[in-house]
Design a protein around this motif. Structure first.
Motif, short mmCIF file in Angstrom:
data_model
loop_
_atom_site.label_atom_id
_atom_site.label_comp_id
_atom_site.label_asym_id
_atom_site.label_seq_id
_atom_site.Cartn_x
_atom_site.Cartn_y
_atom_site.Cartn_z
N GLY A 1 74.32 -19.65 119.28
CA GLY A 1 74.71 -18.44 119.99
C GLY A 1 75.69 -17.59 119.19
O GLY A 1 75.54 -16.36 119.09
N GLN B 1 74.14 -9.43 127.62
CA GLN B 1 73.44 -10.30 128.58
C GLN B 1 71.97 -10.44 128.22
O GLN B 1 71.34 -9.53 127.68
N ASP B 2 71.42 -11.61 128.52
CA ASP B 2 69.99 -11.88 128.39
C ASP B 2 69.47 -11.78 126.95
O ASP B 2 68.27 -11.65 126.72
N GLU B 3 70.37 -11.87 125.97
CA GLU B 3 69.97 -11.70 124.58
C GLU B 3 69.16 -12.89 124.06
O GLU B 3 68.33 -12.75 123.17
N PHE B 4 69.38 -14.07 124.64
CA PHE B 4 68.75 -15.29 124.13
C PHE B 4 67.68 -15.83 125.08
O PHE B 4 67.25 -16.98 124.91
N CYS C 1 78.05 -15.01 131.26
CA CYS C 1 77.70 -13.84 130.45
C CYS C 1 77.97 -12.55 131.23
O CYS C 1 78.58 -11.61 130.70
N SER D 1 70.80 -20.20 127.79
CA SER D 1 71.90 -19.64 128.56
C SER D 1 73.25 -20.02 127.96
O SER D 1 74.17 -19.20 127.88
N ASN E 1 73.76 -17.97 124.82
CA ASN E 1 74.17 -16.61 125.17
C ASN E 1 75.63 -16.57 125.60
O ASN E 1 76.41 -15.69 125.18
#
Length: 338
Positions: free
Chosen positions: A246, A258-261, A156, A84, A87
């Motif tokens: 990141g 969002q939520d890429e990682f 994010c 988190s 990201n």
């Protein structure tokens, strides 16, 4: 009993004790060798230099995150916020960079160096909040970092509001997606971060304090170690490593969203634990994390080469992690008996 027999028995007993003590280190390396052999036989395209470079590139972002997480786990703590934070910081650096006007994101454009500095400061701030909660308030790291996971996700969402940002500062773009000859810069950065982490843990006073805190916190306090300061430091180190990963990851993927990682939390924890660093603290290190990264990289890449079902691939990864956890706990018990 002869003199020769009596001389042999202690050596055998000592060898068995040594084997028990090294189980946590031997098992991951043996797993790596078996996986390499199996996939090399199953797919001719696996054991090639191009594919080795591909594996290194695939695990590079995870490697940077895993370095900081290794510090935390060596102190017998956990950081569930690493993905988190990665990201959030990746989105921060895009937020502070001048965006394409076609992208509908209200950002705060700054020169590249300032954008990078502010994003890194953001990672330090997130790590400091975690450290304050754990060391000053006394919140268990599991709960505190779980809360920070949600806070990072909220940052994010607030910055991109469901949109996708593409612009990052030129140095980040170069390090994340450029190459120096045939070698991607992101692999070079990952190796450098791993090397720095190894030097700090193996050859500095702070590194010794990390092992002391993880091995026996009460004894460390009696020895004059500022345990709370060490814990705060490793949590901030973890956040900064996640922030670097990141920023480079955003450039490597080509976008910030969002939520890429999300998948990187399990990957980073798996790399550290599969490699043999003890969940109970005080045992392991960056060398173990490197082996864990290679095991995961070879496993994921090899399963792609043999064209196994993607859903079965997720199950196999979970089983490998479960096996590593079992070995980790069993090795701790054997070490206690030795």
């Amino acid at each position: 009993m002869s003199t020769s027999d009596s001389a042999v028995l202690p050596r055998n007993g000592g060898g068995l004790r040594w084997l028990r003590g090294q189980l946590r280190n031997i098992a991951p390396f043996a797993t790596l060798l078996v996986l390499v052999a199996l996939f090399s036989i199953a797919s001719p395209s696996f054991a090639t230099l191009d594919n080795v470079a591909n594996i290194a590139r695939q695990v590079s972002v995870t490697a940077i995150i895993a370095v900081g997480l290794t510090f935390v786990i060596l102190c017998a703590e956990i950081d569930l916020s690493v993905a988190s934070v990665a990201n959030a910081v990746g989105i921060m650096v895009a937020f502070f960079t001048l965006q394409d006007q076609s992208v509908n994101i209200a950002n705060f454009p700054l020169p590249g160096a300032a954008a990078i500095a502010l994003a890194l400061l953001g990672s330090v701030a997130l790590g400091a909040v975690t450290a304050f909660g754990v060391t000053v308030i006394g919140i268990p790291s599991f709960i505190m970092t779980l809360a920070m996971l949600q806070i990072g996700a909220g940052i994010c969402a607030m910055l991109v509001r469901g949109q996708i940002a593409y612009a990052v500062p030129a140095p980040i773009e170069l390090l994340g997606s450029g190459s120096i000859g045939p070698v991607p810069w992101i692999v070079v950065v990952a190796i450098l971060v791993l090397a720095i982490g190894h030097v700090v843990l193996s050859y500095t006073r702070f590194g010794r304090y990390v092992y002391m805190v993880g091995g026996n916190r009460e004894a460390a306090e009696y020895s004059g170690v500022n345990v709370k300061l060490v814990l705060a430091a490793v949590l901030i180190i973890s956040a900064v490593c996640s922030g670097i990963a990141g920023m480079l990851g955003v450039a490597h993927f080509g976008s910030a969203q969002q939520d890429e990682f999300d998948n990187y939390l399990l990957d980073a924890i798996s790399a550290v634990v599969v490699g043999g660093t003890s969940l109970f603290g005080g045992q392991g290190g960056i060398g173990n994390t490197v082996v864990g990264l290679l095991v995961l990289g070879v496993l994921n890449n090899g399963l792609d080469h043999v064209r196994i079902d993607s859903f079965l691939k997720i199950l196999i990864r979970g089983l490998i992690l479960l096996l590593a956890l079992v070995i980790n706990v069993y090795a701790q018990r054997l070490r206690a008996k030795a």
